[in-house]
Scaffold this active site. Sequence first.
Site, short mmCIF file in Angstrom:
data_model
loop_
_atom_site.label_atom_id
_atom_site.label_comp_id
_atom_site.label_asym_id
_atom_site.label_seq_id
_atom_site.Cartn_x
_atom_site.Cartn_y
_atom_site.Cartn_z
N HIS A 1 0.85 -1.20 0.00
CA HIS A 1 0.00 0.00 0.00
C HIS A 1 0.88 1.24 0.00
O HIS A 1 2.10 1.15 0.12
CB HIS A 1 -0.97 -0.01 1.19
N HIS B 1 1.32 3.98 1.95
CA HIS B 1 1.79 4.77 3.10
C HIS B 1 3.31 4.93 3.07
O HIS B 1 4.03 3.98 2.76
CB HIS B 1 1.33 4.15 4.41
N ASP C 1 5.66 4.92 5.19
CA ASP C 1 6.50 3.99 5.95
C ASP C 1 6.59 2.62 5.29
O ASP C 1 7.25 1.72 5.82
CB ASP C 1 6.04 3.87 7.41
N HIS C 2 5.95 2.47 4.13
CA HIS C 2 6.05 1.23 3.36
C HIS C 2 6.65 1.44 1.97
O HIS C 2 7.08 0.47 1.35
CB HIS C 2 4.68 0.57 3.24
N HIS D 1 -7.57 -0.47 5.52
CA HIS D 1 -6.47 0.37 6.00
C HIS D 1 -6.22 1.45 4.97
O HIS D 1 -6.22 2.64 5.28
CB HIS D 1 -5.24 -0.49 6.24
N ASP E 1 -0.32 -3.99 6.29
CA ASP E 1 -0.94 -3.43 7.49
C ASP E 1 -2.41 -3.84 7.61
O ASP E 1 -3.24 -3.05 8.08
CB ASP E 1 -0.83 -1.90 7.50
N HIS F 1 4.60 -4.54 10.86
CA HIS F 1 5.00 -3.84 12.08
C HIS F 1 5.18 -4.81 13.25
O HIS F 1 4.53 -5.86 13.30
CB HIS F 1 3.95 -2.81 12.50
#
Length: 245
Positions: free
Chosen positions: A58, A60, A62-63, A116, A135, A173
């Site tokens: 996805h 985001h 942080d990915h 998400h 996530d 995570h």
Amino acid sequence: MPSPLEILRVPVLSDNYSWLVHDPDSGETMVIDPGEAQPVLDAAEARGWRITQVWNTHWHPDHVGGNAAIVAATGARVIGPEAERGKIGHLDQGLGEGDSVSLGAHPAAVMTVPGHTQGHIAFHFAEDVAIFTGDTLFAMGCGRLFEGTPADMFGNMQRYAQLPPETRVYCGHEYTQSNGRYALVAEPDNQAIKERMARVDSMRAAGEATIPTTIGEELATNPFLRAVSAEQLGERRAAKDNFRG
């Protein structure tokens, strides 16, 4: 019969995991959800692996934050959700429900798992008994509903619950300890959760990672995978969002 995939957990940022996946037969290596580049590049170099693909679950940051630097360093192709093409830099190939993608001779089915983010996808290596859930499904938890509904996430959980219990789950995570603290409140009489949390607390105290998990372990201890309705999942998600235990 292809050789088993080699899967390496790479901690990035504060509590993210990126995953290096290496096919020893073809020599190909891909990284799933590089939140930052340097730890991933260093881990691959230490093993003599050449990254040829980047797979994103996805959009985001942080990915996908390491995409650009990994592409610059390796020339890797970037693969991710077509529905989020406008939010993922360097996306070469967009995928959705029913598509498949391969690392060497190892095919992965693409599952669209919204909630998400609405374009979120998971990669299921059925022959390798492994799934990368980003996530959506966590150890003893699920992702926050930033873009979707409880019904979306309940549908995802129903699909995950149908996978073989031995399926290894690689998520994005290290949230297991905080998820487990809420799970103890959501299902206070669940002995499996109590026993698992004792192990998790011990592992975290020793600095050990708790991921991967398995579908079977989540079926026994994850209050979101165990929810019996979208309404119950929604109630549990709202409670977890406000939980300070």
